[in-house]
Design a protein around this motif. Sequence first.
Motif, PDB file in Angstrom:
ATOM      1  N   THR A  18       0.811  -1.220   0.000  1.00  0.00           N
ATOM      2  CA  THR A  18       0.000   0.000   0.000  1.00  0.00           C
ATOM      3  C   THR A  18       0.843   1.268   0.000  1.00  0.00           C
ATOM      4  OG1 THR A  18      -1.673  -1.206   1.275  1.00  0.00           O
ATOM      5  CG2 THR A  18      -1.893   1.196   1.157  1.00  0.00           C
ATOM      6  N   GLN A 150       0.620  -5.607 -19.772  1.00  0.00           N
ATOM      7  CA  GLN A 150      -0.825  -5.449 -19.629  1.00  0.00           C
ATOM      8  C   GLN A 150      -1.255  -5.659 -18.180  1.00  0.00           C
ATOM      9  OE1 GLN A 150      -2.946  -5.781 -23.105  1.00  0.00           O
ATOM     10  NE2 GLN A 150      -3.634  -4.095 -21.812  1.00  0.00           N
ATOM     11  N   GLN A 152       0.664  -5.514 -15.381  1.00  0.00           N
ATOM     12  CA  GLN A 152       1.231  -4.479 -14.516  1.00  0.00           C
ATOM     13  C   GLN A 152       0.462  -3.166 -14.662  1.00  0.00           C
ATOM     14  OE1 GLN A 152       3.580  -4.571 -12.235  1.00  0.00           O
ATOM     15  NE2 GLN A 152       4.016  -6.745 -12.516  1.00  0.00           N
ATOM     16  N   GLY A 153       0.218  -2.786 -15.891  1.00  0.00           N
ATOM     17  CA  GLY A 153      -0.547  -1.567 -16.111  1.00  0.00           C
ATOM     18  C   GLY A 153      -1.966  -1.695 -15.610  1.00  0.00           C
ATOM     19  N   GLY A 154      -2.521  -2.892 -15.740  1.00  0.00           N
ATOM     20  CA  GLY A 154      -3.869  -3.126 -15.245  1.00  0.00           C
ATOM     21  C   GLY A 154      -3.981  -2.869 -13.760  1.00  0.00           C
ATOM     22  N   ILE A 156      -2.199  -0.743 -12.008  1.00  0.00           N
ATOM     23  CA  ILE A 156      -2.167   0.708 -11.784  1.00  0.00           C
ATOM     24  C   ILE A 156      -3.522   1.327 -12.091  1.00  0.00           C
ATOM     25  CG2 ILE A 156      -1.201   2.861 -12.661  1.00  0.00           C
ATOM     26  CD1 ILE A 156       1.424   1.245 -13.049  1.00  0.00           C
ATOM     27  N   VAL A 157      -4.050   0.990 -13.251  1.00  0.00           N
ATOM     28  CA  VAL A 157      -5.340   1.561 -13.654  1.00  0.00           C
ATOM     29  C   VAL A 157      -6.418   1.207 -12.632  1.00  0.00           C
ATOM     30  CG1 VAL A 157      -7.152   1.448 -15.386  1.00  0.00           C
ATOM     31  CG2 VAL A 157      -4.772   1.627 -16.097  1.00  0.00           C
ATOM     32  N   GLN A 159      -6.109   0.521  -9.463  1.00  0.00           N
ATOM     33  CA  GLN A 159      -5.959   1.217  -8.191  1.00  0.00           C
ATOM     34  C   GLN A 159      -6.259   2.703  -8.291  1.00  0.00           C
ATOM     35  OE1 GLN A 159      -2.050  -0.308  -6.898  1.00  0.00           O
ATOM     36  NE2 GLN A 159      -2.939  -2.161  -7.761  1.00  0.00           N
ATOM     37  N   VAL A 160      -5.903   3.289  -9.422  1.00  0.00           N
ATOM     38  CA  VAL A 160      -6.163   4.716  -9.593  1.00  0.00           C
ATOM     39  C   VAL A 160      -7.661   4.966  -9.776  1.00  0.00           C
ATOM     40  CG1 VAL A 160      -5.814   6.692 -11.106  1.00  0.00           C
ATOM     41  CG2 VAL A 160      -3.876   5.265 -10.474  1.00  0.00           C
ATOM     42  N   LEU A 161      -8.281   4.164 -10.626  1.00  0.00           N
ATOM     43  CA  LEU A 161      -9.709   4.364 -10.893  1.00  0.00           C
ATOM     44  C   LEU A 161     -10.587   3.802  -9.787  1.00  0.00           C
ATOM     45  CD1 LEU A 161     -10.005   3.656 -14.729  1.00  0.00           C
ATOM     46  CD2 LEU A 161      -9.617   5.824 -13.535  1.00  0.00           C
ATOM     47  N   PRO A 166     -12.195  -3.271 -15.221  1.00  0.00           N
ATOM     48  CA  PRO A 166     -11.270  -3.289 -16.360  1.00  0.00           C
ATOM     49  C   PRO A 166     -10.197  -4.362 -16.224  1.00  0.00           C
ATOM     50  CG  PRO A 166     -11.644  -1.042 -15.629  1.00  0.00           C
ATOM     51  CD  PRO A 166     -12.306  -1.928 -14.634  1.00  0.00           C
ATOM     52  N   PHE A 167      -9.691  -4.531 -15.010  1.00  0.00           N
ATOM     53  CA  PHE A 167      -8.649  -5.529 -14.779  1.00  0.00           C
ATOM     54  C   PHE A 167      -9.165  -6.931 -15.053  1.00  0.00           C
ATOM     55  CE2 PHE A 167      -6.160  -8.348 -11.954  1.00  0.00           C
ATOM     56  CZ  PHE A 167      -4.893  -8.060 -12.409  1.00  0.00           C
ATOM     57  N   LYS A 169     -11.796  -7.842 -16.832  1.00  0.00           N
ATOM     58  CA  LYS A 169     -12.091  -7.996 -18.256  1.00  0.00           C
ATOM     59  C   LYS A 169     -10.818  -8.282 -19.038  1.00  0.00           C
ATOM     60  CE  LYS A 169     -16.186  -5.127 -19.186  1.00  0.00           C
ATOM     61  NZ  LYS A 169     -16.571  -3.887 -19.878  1.00  0.00           N
ATOM     62  N   MET A 170      -9.806  -7.500 -18.747  1.00  0.00           N
ATOM     63  CA  MET A 170      -8.542  -7.658 -19.457  1.00  0.00           C
ATOM     64  C   MET A 170      -7.991  -9.068 -19.241  1.00  0.00           C
ATOM     65  SD  MET A 170      -5.068  -7.748 -18.699  1.00  0.00           S
ATOM     66  CE  MET A 170      -4.789  -6.820 -17.193  1.00  0.00           C
TER      67      MET A 170
END
Lengths: 190, 190
Positions: A18, A150, A152-154, A156-157, A159-161, A166-167, A169-170
């Motif tokens: 965290t 994909q 790793q970026g998932g 981030i996205v 946690q930010v959103l 999205p995670f 689904k991806m």
Amino acid sequence: MQTSRDEAIRKLIKVFRTYGYEGTTLSLISKMTGLGKASLYHHFPKGKQEMAEAVLVHLYQMFGEIVLKPLQEDTLPRDRLRGMCEGLNQFYDRGQAACLIAVFSLGGEESMFREPVKRALQEWVECLEKILLEAGCDRAKQRAEEAVMQVQGGLIVTQVLGDTLPFEKMLAELPEKLLEGSQKDSIMVS
Amino acid sequence: MQTSRDEAIRKLIKVFRTYGYEGTTLSLISKMTGLGKASLYHHFPKGKQEMAEAVLVHLYQMFGEIVLKPLQEDTLPRDRLRGMCEGLNQFYDRGQAACLIAVFSLGGEESMFREPVKRALQEWVECLEKILLEAGCDRAKQRAEEAVMQVQGGLIVTQVLGDTLPFEKMLAELPEKLLEGSQKDSIMVS
DNA sequence: TTTAATTTACCGAACGTTCGGTACAATGTC
DNA sequence: GACATTGTACCGAACGTTCGGTAAATTAAA
């Protein structure tokens, strides 16, 4: 008693995930684990660094068990990839839990976790690449790297959103996407 | 005017990108900018937090100019996406420069940058989605989110592996991959 | 146009606080 | 009694911040 240390590690995982390494303070650790400083230093004589290392080792083993192990099974490549994605969804709590690979990559050259983190990432890529080669994919390494990106970026996205959709689904589409155009496992578009 | 505020901000960007918020100390800032602590407080009266905010604003504007602006041009969707990818490659220094969206996402709920960071990410996704809708893509929002994931993850992979090649390859193929299967801009596989 | 007054940019030293870490006595458990 | 475990008090170092003050540029007044 061994449980105490393992129990502490389990709680430490969340803290480091965290707040990152620098953002994690001993008082924060003390609060989150319910252990005093003396107890923490009893279990981890080398202090904060040892705690972070223990967390890293623990997560590395968990990652191998939950994410990498499904890749070694004796089934179709696609099913193995699906197994990995299920493992990823569990390991990262639907994208809500940060990856220490990303978190500990901060700090430039002088970070003490660069090498183990790098090795862990490489191992993951290599495991994936092997499956993709086996499935007859071209540019297997590149595909493997892009899959890791994909995920790793998932994280981030997500946690930010603050949205796990999205995670998930991806992850659900990742196996098909990875095998797209492969020889031994081609997809017929209806 | 010896050292302008903007000049200081430009140097601060690298520090926060490299070390994160907690990992960035004032003495480090002082060393990297060549400004004494008191001078820093002259330009940024509210201290470290104001410096980070200034960096965030500066990068936000830069991102809009370099990455988002190419998406608003009056050309083919594919060319606009290519423009964005070129912008991304420049903005992130071929993947070597961390994204503050990721870096400042640490710290859980109590992080003071959660909201602006979230808004910036959403804006990016929406811009992308608009292009993809225009190009006749299905699941445009999902595609847009996955593209952002790819880029964010690409940054992490690049920095951990210390290799810019995977990031640049990924960027090069991103436009085609995004438009794959679109109606108005279909790809004929030879 | 000289000069006085003010603002701007800058600095190192020191502040109070918190950091990670240690020493040791007290407690619990076998 | 032996040994693991913990609470308490404490340490020097580093943290972000504030201080008192200097040198130079800018402005105002003479």
